[in-house]
Design a protein around this motif. Structure first.
Motif, PDB file in Angstrom:
ATOM      1  N   SER B  45       0.831  -1.197   0.000  1.00  0.00           N
ATOM      2  CA  SER B  45       0.000   0.000   0.000  1.00  0.00           C
ATOM      3  C   SER B  45       0.872   1.257   0.000  1.00  0.00           C
ATOM      4  O   SER B  45       0.469   2.294  -0.512  1.00  0.00           O
ATOM      5  CB  SER B  45      -0.991  -0.010   1.156  1.00  0.00           C
ATOM      6  N   TYR B  46       2.097   1.120   0.526  1.00  0.00           N
ATOM      7  CA  TYR B  46       3.021   2.259   0.407  1.00  0.00           C
ATOM      8  C   TYR B  46       3.389   2.484  -1.064  1.00  0.00           C
ATOM      9  O   TYR B  46       3.346   3.610  -1.570  1.00  0.00           O
ATOM     10  CB  TYR B  46       4.286   2.023   1.237  1.00  0.00           C
ATOM     11  N   GLU B  48       1.734   1.719  -3.538  1.00  0.00           N
ATOM     12  CA  GLU B  48       0.579   2.229  -4.276  1.00  0.00           C
ATOM     13  C   GLU B  48       0.438   3.736  -4.068  1.00  0.00           C
ATOM     14  O   GLU B  48       0.169   4.479  -5.014  1.00  0.00           O
ATOM     15  CB  GLU B  48      -0.687   1.512  -3.832  1.00  0.00           C
ATOM     16  N   GLU B  49       0.643   4.166  -2.815  1.00  0.00           N
ATOM     17  CA  GLU B  49       0.607   5.615  -2.539  1.00  0.00           C
ATOM     18  C   GLU B  49       1.602   6.357  -3.416  1.00  0.00           C
ATOM     19  O   GLU B  49       1.325   7.426  -3.951  1.00  0.00           O
ATOM     20  CB  GLU B  49       0.976   5.885  -1.080  1.00  0.00           C
ATOM     21  N   THR B  50       2.792   5.774  -3.553  1.00  0.00           N
ATOM     22  CA  THR B  50       3.842   6.385  -4.359  1.00  0.00           C
ATOM     23  C   THR B  50       3.497   6.395  -5.848  1.00  0.00           C
ATOM     24  O   THR B  50       4.165   7.043  -6.644  1.00  0.00           O
ATOM     25  CB  THR B  50       5.156   5.589  -4.189  1.00  0.00           C
ATOM     26  N   GLY B  51       2.496   5.596  -6.218  1.00  0.00           N
ATOM     27  CA  GLY B  51       2.075   5.587  -7.619  1.00  0.00           C
ATOM     28  C   GLY B  51       2.768   4.540  -8.460  1.00  0.00           C
ATOM     29  O   GLY B  51       2.667   4.559  -9.681  1.00  0.00           O
ATOM     30  N   GLU B  54      -0.709  -0.451  -8.860  1.00  0.00           N
ATOM     31  CA  GLU B  54      -2.136  -0.183  -9.002  1.00  0.00           C
ATOM     32  C   GLU B  54      -2.921  -1.440  -8.693  1.00  0.00           C
ATOM     33  O   GLU B  54      -2.388  -2.540  -8.750  1.00  0.00           O
ATOM     34  CB  GLU B  54      -2.460   0.191 -10.453  1.00  0.00           C
ATOM     35  N   ARG B  62      -1.920  -6.616  -6.862  1.00  0.00           N
ATOM     36  CA  ARG B  62      -1.318  -5.426  -7.434  1.00  0.00           C
ATOM     37  C   ARG B  62      -0.723  -5.655  -8.812  1.00  0.00           C
ATOM     38  O   ARG B  62      -0.266  -6.750  -9.146  1.00  0.00           O
ATOM     39  CB  ARG B  62      -0.224  -4.887  -6.523  1.00  0.00           C
TER      40      ARG B  62
END
Lengths: 330, 330
Positions: B45-46, B48-51, B54, B62
């Motif tokens: 999830s980190y 994902e936050e960073t982009g 997905e 993911r």
DNA sequence: TTTAGCACTCATATATTGACAATGCTAACA
DNA sequence: TGTTAGCATTGTCAATATATGAGTGCTAAA
């Protein structure tokens, strides 16, 4: 075999289905044939018994079977009058006097492909029957030469030769002169033989590094006799609804990549030949229309590939038009 | 930016997704990273936050984002050691001494296309920078000639000329001699200018039917400077699951038919360039890897096109291998 | 910092339903 | 004998419901 009304009915169904890609219902036809849908259904079921029509499921409208298309093509089809616009487009190519036969054909087929949404294939027997009219060799650097062969029909083929050992320019020149003297007038696909049985013994006598040189030339010349194949508008036919799933499209694309497949098409007699569905050995949903030509002694074949559900009348008219214009001096 | 475990995680996810084409779950990874799925999920999830990652839907595993691929390519990717079999296949081409650069490249790319299931494109700047080293004109019949141009790099181009009016052989010969004298050493893409400003005035003086002749030659020569584009293995990349619907495939096929699109690819700096997804201006699911080469003064570009989800490490290794062998004297 | 456990979410697959478009068949009609 | 109206029948298509499973996020405890 079929009576008048049945023939009309088949014609209507084939042509309607070609236009809409949907099964044709009895109701849709009764206006045209001035009778009730029930009557049409009776006739339809007769045509189905005969094997000319099919249903996609038990309560669906009718669709032409392969045999139905065959019957249509053999007994009902008549070439459609070309419309002015199409004729004009083709005519501008005919009138472009700077085009030789090859170019005339490929340009015409490009346009036909667009007009019909079919895939066009040009199989030039570009070289096989051509005779060598000139051989030219141009040195590029110490180890590389270019051999150029020009045929009596105006085709040009060239190939790079690499000669590893040091060979004197004189030897090369001598070899080329000999080759030139001995193979002019030979058909391209015969050149291999002539080189082997006539040129080789002589070179062996007069030229020092004959082995190296002979081998280089031999491989170059035997490469020339292959056929050329061009294809345009691959995507066109794939837009049709019968190719509406990924696997089908992939299958067709793979077949297009394989040039062997295209060779197989070329085999039949003169005039326009139409191969429908399983007759194509390509895909059951596909029709291949091909036509041989022979103008000014140059032979070749052009073909159109598309769904069985193609506008046969238009396709035939277009091909005939192209052939007609070829005769008139192109 | 990313710590060690995060980097490893991204690498694992990208490479696993490349292999399987399925979203990667936390559970699948915990064995590899020796921790529980929950820990992985936290890291995920980190990322994902960073982009960089997905999800395809709220509870899915993911998938690398475009940015994720970018990061992978820029910071994590290292060329994969080529396996013996692949190396052998390429080596046989390198060893075939009768191939010149052009052929070496296209043959190699054909094989690479097979090995990677990608589409290979060879953009030869075949002629632009080449200089004319010989012009040859061969008559076929009264109205048709063939003009052949050979360049210093060993490229051969030819074109049919049709001359409608009756022109004396002498006039033709004179014209060809003049052209030969004046344009040898000229770059192919400059020939047009030289003809217009230097040759034309002189022909006008000495040759009778100069208009007709000049026009025929001019159109022939200005046709020569175009680039050659070859593509192999179109079908290969379409087999990938990201192109699993008919419309997508059709879209890609159309784009392949348009040569303009291919030109657009050719623009960037040296070395291997990787364009991912939207960077390609081609399709968001597509990656284009291209490499310029410049060997013996001959320039060109080769490219591989496929899904974003391609084996970057292998692709890069293969292209480098090809370039390496080019340097060594091909 | 890591992890076990649990509630929650969504994709996928399968079944159910109603509206619709055709057909085949039968019986009546010209 | 050929044509037609009427009706039951059949299958498609799209919308809806239902069950299952894979995966996540969050929380509380180790």
């Amino acid at each position: 075999m079929l009576n008048d009304r049945q023939t009309k009915l088949l014609k209507i169904i084939v042509e309607d289905y070609i236009k809409t890609a949907r099964p044709v219902s009895s109701k849709a036809i009764c206006d045209i044939l001035n009778c009730s849908s029930a009557t049409i259904r009776n006739e339809m079921s007769y045509l189905e018994e005969t094997g000319l029509l099919e249903k996609t499921h038990i309560s669906s409208g009718r669709v032409p079977s392969e045999k139905g298309y065959r019957y249509y093509v053999d007994h009902i089809l008549e070439p459609r009058e070309l419309n002015g616009e199409d004729m004009l487009k083709l005519q501008t190519i005919v009138n472009n006097s700077s085009l030789m036969l090859d170019d005339y054909i490929s340009k015409s087929m490009e346009i036909v492909s667009e007009m019909t949404n079919l895939t066009a294939i040009v199989l030039g027997k570009s070289s096989k029957d051509n005779c060598v009219s000139k051989v030219e060799v141009v040195p590029i650097n110490e180890h590389n030469l270019i051999a150029i062969v020009i045929t009596d029909k105006g085709h040009v083929e060239h190939k790079n030769l690499t000669i590893k050992e040091n060979v004197s320019i004189n030897d090369i020149k001598q070899t080329v002169d000999l080759i030139n003297k001995m193979i002019i007038g030979t058909q391209l696909n015969e050149v291999g033989k002539v080189l082997e049985y006539e040129v080789k013994p002589i070179i062996a006598k007069y030229v020092k590094q004959h082995e190296v040189l002979y081998n280089a030339f031999y491989t170059a010349f035997t490469d020339f006799a292959k056929e050329s194949v061009t294809m345009t508008g691959r995507k066109n036919m794939l837009m049709q609804p019968e190719f509406n799933n990924a696997d089908k499209i992939r299958d067709i694309i793979s077949k297009f990549e394989d040039k062997e497949m295209v060779d197989k098409i070329e085999e039949n007699d003169n005039g326009i030949n139409i191969y429908i569905g399983s007759e194509t050995e390509f895909d059951d949903d596909v029709t291949i229309v091909k036509m041989k030509y022979d103008a000014q002694g140059e032979e070749g074949t052009i073909a159109l590939v598309g769904p069985k559900r193609m506008e046969y009348d238009k396709v035939v008219a277009l091909l005939e038009y192209i052939k007609e214009n070829m005769k008139e001096g192109k």
